[in-house]
Design a protein around this motif. Structure first.
Motif, PDB file in Angstrom:
ATOM      1  N   GLY A  37      -8.184   5.984  11.090  1.00  0.00           N
ATOM      2  CA  GLY A  37      -9.534   5.499  11.306  1.00  0.00           C
ATOM      3  C   GLY A  37     -10.613   6.054  10.402  1.00  0.00           C
ATOM      4  N   PRO A  38     -11.863   5.631  10.661  1.00  0.00           N
ATOM      5  CA  PRO A  38     -13.005   5.994   9.821  1.00  0.00           C
ATOM      6  C   PRO A  38     -13.250   7.490   9.691  1.00  0.00           C
ATOM      7  N   LYS A  39     -13.091   8.220  10.785  1.00  0.00           N
ATOM      8  CA  LYS A  39     -13.385   9.662  10.728  1.00  0.00           C
ATOM      9  C   LYS A  39     -12.435  10.368   9.770  1.00  0.00           C
ATOM     10  N   ALA A  40     -11.157  10.022   9.860  1.00  0.00           N
ATOM     11  CA  ALA A  40     -10.189  10.649   8.968  1.00  0.00           C
ATOM     12  C   ALA A  40     -10.483  10.285   7.513  1.00  0.00           C
ATOM     13  N   ALA A  41     -10.914   9.043   7.279  1.00  0.00           N
ATOM     14  CA  ALA A  41     -11.244   8.617   5.918  1.00  0.00           C
ATOM     15  C   ALA A  41     -12.383   9.459   5.355  1.00  0.00           C
ATOM     16  N   ALA A  42     -13.399   9.703   6.194  1.00  0.00           N
ATOM     17  CA  ALA A  42     -14.534  10.515   5.741  1.00  0.00           C
ATOM     18  C   ALA A  42     -14.139  11.981   5.591  1.00  0.00           C
ATOM     19  N   ASP A  43     -13.346  12.464   6.529  1.00  0.00           N
ATOM     20  CA  ASP A  43     -12.967  13.877   6.519  1.00  0.00           C
ATOM     21  C   ASP A  43     -12.068  14.239   5.343  1.00  0.00           C
ATOM     22  N   PHE A  44     -11.127  13.336   5.024  1.00  0.00           N
ATOM     23  CA  PHE A  44     -10.119  13.677   4.022  1.00  0.00           C
ATOM     24  C   PHE A  44     -10.327  12.989   2.672  1.00  0.00           C
ATOM     25  N   GLY A  45     -11.224  12.013   2.600  1.00  0.00           N
ATOM     26  CA  GLY A  45     -11.587  11.425   1.315  1.00  0.00           C
ATOM     27  C   GLY A  45     -10.503  10.635   0.616  1.00  0.00           C
ATOM     28  N   PHE A  46      -9.797   9.785   1.363  1.00  0.00           N
ATOM     29  CA  PHE A  46      -8.709   9.028   0.755  1.00  0.00           C
ATOM     30  C   PHE A  46      -9.113   7.623   0.298  1.00  0.00           C
ATOM     31  N   ALA A  47     -10.329   7.213   0.569  1.00  0.00           N
ATOM     32  CA  ALA A  47     -10.710   5.823   0.320  1.00  0.00           C
ATOM     33  C   ALA A  47     -10.549   5.421  -1.144  1.00  0.00           C
ATOM     34  N   SER A  48     -10.908   6.298  -2.066  1.00  0.00           N
ATOM     35  CA  SER A  48     -10.821   5.959  -3.489  1.00  0.00           C
ATOM     36  C   SER A  48      -9.377   5.728  -3.924  1.00  0.00           C
ATOM     37  N   GLN A  49      -8.472   6.588  -3.447  1.00  0.00           N
ATOM     38  CA  GLN A  49      -7.064   6.421  -3.805  1.00  0.00           C
ATOM     39  C   GLN A  49      -6.508   5.121  -3.230  1.00  0.00           C
ATOM     40  N   VAL A  50      -6.919   4.817  -2.002  1.00  0.00           N
ATOM     41  CA  VAL A  50      -6.449   3.584  -1.381  1.00  0.00           C
ATOM     42  C   VAL A  50      -7.009   2.373  -2.126  1.00  0.00           C
ATOM     43  N   ALA A  51      -8.267   2.461  -2.541  1.00  0.00           N
ATOM     44  CA  ALA A  51      -8.884   1.358  -3.269  1.00  0.00           C
ATOM     45  C   ALA A  51      -8.127   1.049  -4.557  1.00  0.00           C
ATOM     46  N   ASN A  52      -7.599   2.073  -5.200  1.00  0.00           N
ATOM     47  CA  ASN A  52      -6.803   1.855  -6.414  1.00  0.00           C
ATOM     48  C   ASN A  52      -5.543   1.040  -6.125  1.00  0.00           C
ATOM     49  N   LEU A  53      -5.011   1.204  -4.936  1.00  0.00           N
ATOM     50  CA  LEU A  53      -3.780   0.502  -4.576  1.00  0.00           C
ATOM     51  C   LEU A  53      -4.011  -0.973  -4.263  1.00  0.00           C
ATOM     52  N   THR A  54      -5.279  -1.377  -4.097  1.00  0.00           N
ATOM     53  CA  THR A  54      -5.545  -2.799  -3.854  1.00  0.00           C
ATOM     54  C   THR A  54      -5.220  -3.635  -5.091  1.00  0.00           C
ATOM     55  N   LYS A  55      -5.092  -2.973  -6.248  1.00  0.00           N
ATOM     56  CA  LYS A  55      -4.769  -3.678  -7.496  1.00  0.00           C
ATOM     57  C   LYS A  55      -3.268  -3.700  -7.769  1.00  0.00           C
ATOM     58  N   ASP A  56      -2.498  -3.137  -6.862  1.00  0.00           N
ATOM     59  CA  ASP A  56      -1.056  -3.043  -7.077  1.00  0.00           C
ATOM     60  C   ASP A  56      -0.456  -4.435  -7.287  1.00  0.00           C
ATOM     61  N   HIS A  57       0.527  -4.521  -8.184  1.00  0.00           N
ATOM     62  CA  HIS A  57       1.127  -5.826  -8.489  1.00  0.00           C
ATOM     63  C   HIS A  57       1.957  -6.351  -7.327  1.00  0.00           C
ATOM     64  N   ASN A  58       2.379  -5.456  -6.417  1.00  0.00           N
ATOM     65  CA  ASN A  58       3.158  -5.880  -5.262  1.00  0.00           C
ATOM     66  C   ASN A  58       2.206  -6.323  -4.145  1.00  0.00           C
ATOM     67  N   ASP A  59       2.353  -7.560  -3.693  1.00  0.00           N
ATOM     68  CA  ASP A  59       1.435  -8.098  -2.693  1.00  0.00           C
ATOM     69  C   ASP A  59       1.452  -7.316  -1.384  1.00  0.00           C
ATOM     70  N   GLU A  60       2.620  -6.837  -0.988  1.00  0.00           N
ATOM     71  CA  GLU A  60       2.718  -6.121   0.272  1.00  0.00           C
ATOM     72  C   GLU A  60       1.939  -4.807   0.216  1.00  0.00           C
TER      73      GLU A  60
END
Length: 517
Positions: A37-60
Motif C-alpha cells: 500500500g501507499p504507506k509502504a511506498a512512501a516509507d521505502f521509496g520504491f515508486a521510481s523503480q516500479v515506474a521503470n518497470l512499466t516500460k518492460d517489453h513483457n506485458d505481464e
C-alpha cells in the motif's frame, strides 16, 4: 523487507534475454509491493523503480508494475505520465493503466482527454470498461456525454462501467439517472446501477427508493451490500418517509443473506428506533452459503461475514448505531463459538467507543482466543475504548506466537503511559524480538513512558544500525522523543540522514530538528 529491497535494487528486469522464471518472479514481487500500500511506498521509496518497470517489453510485467503504482496511491501518482503511456499498449497493459489512473482519482483529471481517446480507439470490451470506469473516477465531467453513449452497449461489462462512470461524475451524469435506474431490472448490471445511484445523491436515491430497497434481496451479496450503502446516502429521507419499515420487514426474510443486508442497511441509516428488531438477529445462527461454490478452489474470496451471517450483520449494525443499550448483548457475543462473530463483536464495541469500557472484562476471555485475528482485534479494542482496567493483561501477549499480536499488544499499552511504566522491563525485552515491526512497537511504547523510557536510550540507539528499516526508523523516532538522552546520539542520527530508506531519513531529520528547537 530486506529481500524485497535487494530484489528491486539488484535484479536486472529489462534484459533483452530473460527467462520466464525471472518474469514470473518480477510479477510476484510487484504484487507483494502493491499489497503493502501507499504507506509502504512512501516509507521505502520504491515508486521510481516500479515506474521503470512499466516500460518492460513483457506485458505481464508492465501490467503488474502499473497496478502496483495504482496501489501506491499518492506515491504512484507522481508517475502518472508513465502510467498513462500504458494506455497505448496491449489490452492487458491498457486495462492496468486505466485502473491505476482510476486509483489516483481527481489527481489524474489531466489525463481525461487521453482516456477518452483511448476509449474510442480500443476494440477490447474489458479495456473499454476499465477506461470508462477511470473517466468516472478521475472526474472527467467534460466526457459525460461520451460515457452515456455506452449505456446501451451490447457488452454487459461496458454498459455497467458506463453506469458507474456517470454516477461518479455527479451532476454531470445526473441527467442520465433515469437510464441508469432502468438497469436495476437487469441482474447483470444491478450492482453497477445501484452503486451509481448512490453516487448521484439523495434526490436520485429518493426517486428510486423502492427499487433500491428491493436490491437488498438480490442473489449477489455485493449488490445487497451496495444497496445498503446507497440507502445510507439518503438516511434522513428514508427514515422520514417510512421506508425503513419495509427494510425492517426484511429482517424476517427466509434468506439469511437478505436478513444480513437489511440489518446493515438499518445500521447505515442510523435507524436507532429499529435497534431492538436488529438485535433479535443475535440469536440467528444461520449462514448464507449460496455463494460458497465461488470460493471452491480459490476461484473467489469468501464474502464478508456481515454479508453471510445475520448475527455478524446485527453486530455491525448495532455498532454503526452506537447502541449503548445493547452493549450487554455485544459483550455476550464474545463467547460465541464462531470466531467471525467474536471478531464482529469486538468491532462493534470499538464502534460504540468509550461507553463500551465498562464491559472490558469480557474482552479478557478473547485475549487468549485460539484465532490470532481475534487476539489482535482484542488488543486494538482495548486501546480504542480506553479499557484501562484490563491493560495489565496486555504484557501476557508479548510472547504471543503471532508477531502481529505482539505488536498490537505493545501499541495498545503505549496508549496509557501510567500503566505502561509498570511493565517497562517486559517492553524492553521485546526490543530483541526477531521481527522488526515488534521491535519498532516496543520502542514506540518506551517512548510513551516519558522519563522511564529515557533509561533505555542506549539500547534503542543500537537499533539505528539494525538491518530492518522499520526498526531503524522507529529508533530515530523514539530517540527524538527522549530529550537529552536521545540527543546524546546526534552523530549516529546524522548518519541516518543518509539512509537508503526514505522513512529512516525523515525520522532522523525530524529528531535532529526536535533536539535543536
Amino acid at each position: 523487507m530486506d529481500k524485497l529491497t535487494k530484489f528491486v535494487k539488484e535484479q536486472s528486469l529489462q534484459r533483452s534475454e530473460r527467462s520466464a522464471r525471472a518474469e514470473e518472479q518480477a510479477v510476484q514481487w510487484l504484487v507483494e509491493l502493491g499489497g503493502r500500500g501507499p504507506k509502504a511506498a512512501a516509507d521505502f521509496g520504491f515508486a521510481s523503480q516500479v515506474a521503470n518497470l512499466t516500460k518492460d517489453h513483457n506485458d505481464e510485467v508492465a501490467a503488474a508494475a502499473l497496478r502496483t503504482l495504482g496501489d501506491f496511491g499518492p506515491e504512484g501518482a507522481k508517475h502518472m505520465g508513465a502510467v498513462a503511456s500504458g494506455l497505448n499498449r496491449s489490452p492487458e497493459v491498457c486495462i492496468a493503466a486505466a485502473v491505476a489512473l482510476a486509483e489516483f482519482g481527481p489527481q489524474a483529471l489531466g489525463y481525461g482527454d487521453t482516456l477518452a481517446m483511448c476509449l474510442e480507439r480500443t476494440r477490447d470490451e474489458n479495456a473499454k470498461a476499465a477506461v470508462l470506469a477511470a473517466l468516472g473516477a478521475v472526474g472527467a465531467e467534460q466526457h459525460a456525454g461520451l460515457c452515456a453513449k455506452y449505456l446501451e452497449d451490447s457488452s454487459v461489462a461496458v454498459s455497467a462501467a458506463a453506469c458507474q462512470a456517470l454516477g461518479r461524475l455527479g451532476s454531470a451524469g445526473a441527467a442520465d439517472a433515469p437510464r441508469i435506474a432502468e438497469k436495476l431490472a437487469d441482474p447483470s448490471k444491478r450492482f453497477a446501477a445501484v452503486t451509481a445511484l448512490g453516487y448521484l445523491g439523495t434526490e436520485t436515491v429518493k426517486r428510486n427508493m423502492s427499487q433500491i430497497v428491493s436490491c437488498l434481496k438480490d442473489k449477489d451479496s455485493l449488490t445487497r451490500q451496495a444497496a445498503a450503502t446507497t440507502l445510507g446516502v439518503a438516511s434522513d429521507a428514508v427514515l422520514a418517509g417510512g421506508d425503513a419499515t419495509s427494510i425492517v420487514a426484511l429482517l424476517k426474510d427466509p434468506n439469511p443473506g437478505t436478513r444480513c443486508a437489511a440489518a446493515l442497511a438499518l445500521g447505515k441509516l442510523g435507524a436507532v428506533s429499529s435497534a431492538a428488531e436488529v438485535a433479535e438477529l443475535l440469536g440467528d445462527n444461520a449462514e448464507d452459503a449460496s455463494e460458497s461454490h465461488l470460493t471452491v478452489g480459490g476461484g473467489a474470496l469468501r464474502s464478508a461475514a456481515a454479508l453471510r451471517r445475520p448475527k455478524c450483520a446485527a453486530l455491525a449494525s448495532l455498532g454503526l448505531m452506537k447502541s449503548e443499550k445493547h452493549l450487554p448483548l455485544l459483550s455476550g457475543a464474545l463467547r460465541d463459538k464462531s470466531y467471525e462473530v467474536r471478531l464482529s463483536a469486538l468491532e462493534a464495541l470499538m464502534q460504540v467507543g468509550h461507553a463500551a469500557a465498562k464491559y472490558s472484562t469480557s474482552i479478557m476471555s478473547v485475549m487468549e482466543d485460539d484465532v490470532y485475528l481475534v487476539r489482535l482485534k482484542a488488543c486494538q479494542t482495548i486501546a480504542a475504548i480506553g479499557a484501562t482496567d484490563v491493560m495489565d493483561n496486555l504484557p501476557d501477549l508479548f510472547q504471543d506466537e503471532a508477531p502481529s499480536v505482539r505488536q498490537a499488544a505493545l501499541d495498545a499499552l503505549a496508549t496509557n503511559s501510567d500503566i505502561g511504566k509498570k511493565y517497562s522491563s517486559q517492553v524492553f525485552k521485546c526490543i530483541t524480538d526477531e521481527y522488526g515491526c515488534v521491535r519498532a512497537a516496543a520502542m514506540r511504547c518506551l517512548a510513551s513512558m516519558e522519563s522511564v523510557g529515557q533509561c533505555y536510550a542506549s539500547t534503542i540507539a543500537g537499533e539505528l544500525s539494525s538491518q530492518d528499516p522499520e526498526s531503524r526508523a522507529a529508533a530515530c523516532e523514539t530517540l527524538g522523543k527522549l530529550g537529552d538522552y536521545g540527543a546524546a546520539f546526534t552523530e549516529e542520527m546524522e548518519v541516518c540522514q543518509h539512509d537508503e530508506i526514505p522513512m529512516v531519513r525523515e525520522a532522523a531529520a525530524h529528531a535532529l530538528v526536535t533536539w535543536r528547537i
